[in-house]
Design a protein around this motif. Structure first.
Motif, PDB file in Angstrom:
ATOM      1  N   THR A 121       2.029  15.590  -0.183  1.00  0.00           N
ATOM      2  CA  THR A 121       2.043  14.464   0.749  1.00  0.00           C
ATOM      3  C   THR A 121       2.835  13.329   0.124  1.00  0.00           C
ATOM      4  O   THR A 121       2.570  12.932  -1.001  1.00  0.00           O
ATOM      5  N   THR A 122       3.813  12.826   0.853  1.00  0.00           N
ATOM      6  CA  THR A 122       4.630  11.720   0.366  1.00  0.00           C
ATOM      7  C   THR A 122       4.262  10.463   1.134  1.00  0.00           C
ATOM      8  O   THR A 122       4.346  10.438   2.358  1.00  0.00           O
ATOM      9  N   GLY A 123       3.834   9.434   0.405  1.00  0.00           N
ATOM     10  CA  GLY A 123       3.502   8.165   1.036  1.00  0.00           C
ATOM     11  C   GLY A 123       4.750   7.440   1.502  1.00  0.00           C
ATOM     12  O   GLY A 123       5.872   7.768   1.105  1.00  0.00           O
ATOM     13  N   THR A 124       4.570   6.461   2.319  1.00  0.00           N
ATOM     14  CA  THR A 124       5.668   5.658   2.843  1.00  0.00           C
ATOM     15  C   THR A 124       6.296   4.834   1.723  1.00  0.00           C
ATOM     16  O   THR A 124       5.590   4.272   0.884  1.00  0.00           O
TER      17      THR A 124
ATOM     18  N   ARG B  68       7.148   4.703  -3.976  1.00  0.00           N
ATOM     19  CA  ARG B  68       6.301   5.553  -3.140  1.00  0.00           C
ATOM     20  C   ARG B  68       5.415   6.406  -4.035  1.00  0.00           C
ATOM     21  O   ARG B  68       5.659   6.551  -5.234  1.00  0.00           O
TER      22      ARG B  68
ATOM     23  N   GLU C 249       0.846  -1.176   0.000  1.00  0.00           N
ATOM     24  CA  GLU C 249       0.000   0.000   0.000  1.00  0.00           C
ATOM     25  C   GLU C 249       0.891   1.238   0.000  1.00  0.00           C
ATOM     26  O   GLU C 249       1.692   1.427   0.910  1.00  0.00           O
TER      27      GLU C 249
ATOM     28  N   TYR D  74      -0.365   4.458  -0.295  1.00  0.00           N
ATOM     29  CA  TYR D  74      -1.052   5.483   0.496  1.00  0.00           C
ATOM     30  C   TYR D  74      -2.327   4.862   1.028  1.00  0.00           C
ATOM     31  O   TYR D  74      -3.046   4.183   0.315  1.00  0.00           O
ATOM     32  N   ASP D  75      -2.620   5.114   2.304  1.00  0.00           N
ATOM     33  CA  ASP D  75      -3.647   4.359   3.020  1.00  0.00           C
ATOM     34  C   ASP D  75      -5.033   4.995   3.111  1.00  0.00           C
ATOM     35  O   ASP D  75      -5.879   4.524   3.848  1.00  0.00           O
TER      36      ASP D  75
ATOM     37  N   THR E 290      -6.586   5.954  -1.953  1.00  0.00           N
ATOM     38  CA  THR E 290      -5.886   4.738  -1.566  1.00  0.00           C
ATOM     39  C   THR E 290      -5.086   4.293  -2.786  1.00  0.00           C
ATOM     40  O   THR E 290      -5.632   4.210  -3.885  1.00  0.00           O
TER      41      THR E 290
END
Length: 122
Positions: free
Chosen positions: A14-17, A89, A1, A3-4, A105
């Motif tokens: 926004t930077t996802g993991t 990412r 995933e 982005y959650d 998501t």
């Protein structure tokens, strides 16, 4: 995933993991927009890859989804990519006039996940 679905409620980047790709090579990145509200808000999403999870150097772009607006509420889109880096990412940039709430998501699925040929008959 990547982005959650945590709500993004302002114009921001926004930077996802960074996640390790479970099956490198041909993959599909699935975006489900969820609830999108605002006044002429926009959302741009780029998928990036890197050999190191810190993304400090050698970052590559695997592509971008078409720009989304609040009219794209609750849709699913796919982006195909040939992923050759260990980590991936999502970078989400929200803009426009007013962003009330975007809840995307984003995850990586196998390249043929739930794809069907709609012209095929039995």
């Amino acid at each position: 995933e990547l982005y959650d679905g945590t709500a993004i409620t302002s114009k921001t980047t926004t930077t996802g993991t960074a996640v390790e790709v479970p099956f490198p090579g041909d993959v599909a990145i699935r975006l489900t927009t969820g609830t999108m509200t605002g006044s002429s808000g926009t959302m741009d999403i780029e998928i990036q890859g890197c050999a190191a999870d810190g993304f400090s150097s050698g970052v590559v772009s695997y592509g971008r989804f078409d720009q989304l607006t609040e009219n794209d509420d609750s849709v699913t889109r796919y982006l195909r990519a040939d992923v050759r880096h260990k980590y991936v990412r999502a970078v989400i940039i929200t803009g426009g006039t007013t962003v009330t709430s975007f809840t995307p998501t984003i995850d990586i699925v196998e390249p043929h996940y739930q794809q069907v040929n709609s012209t095929r008959t039995a």
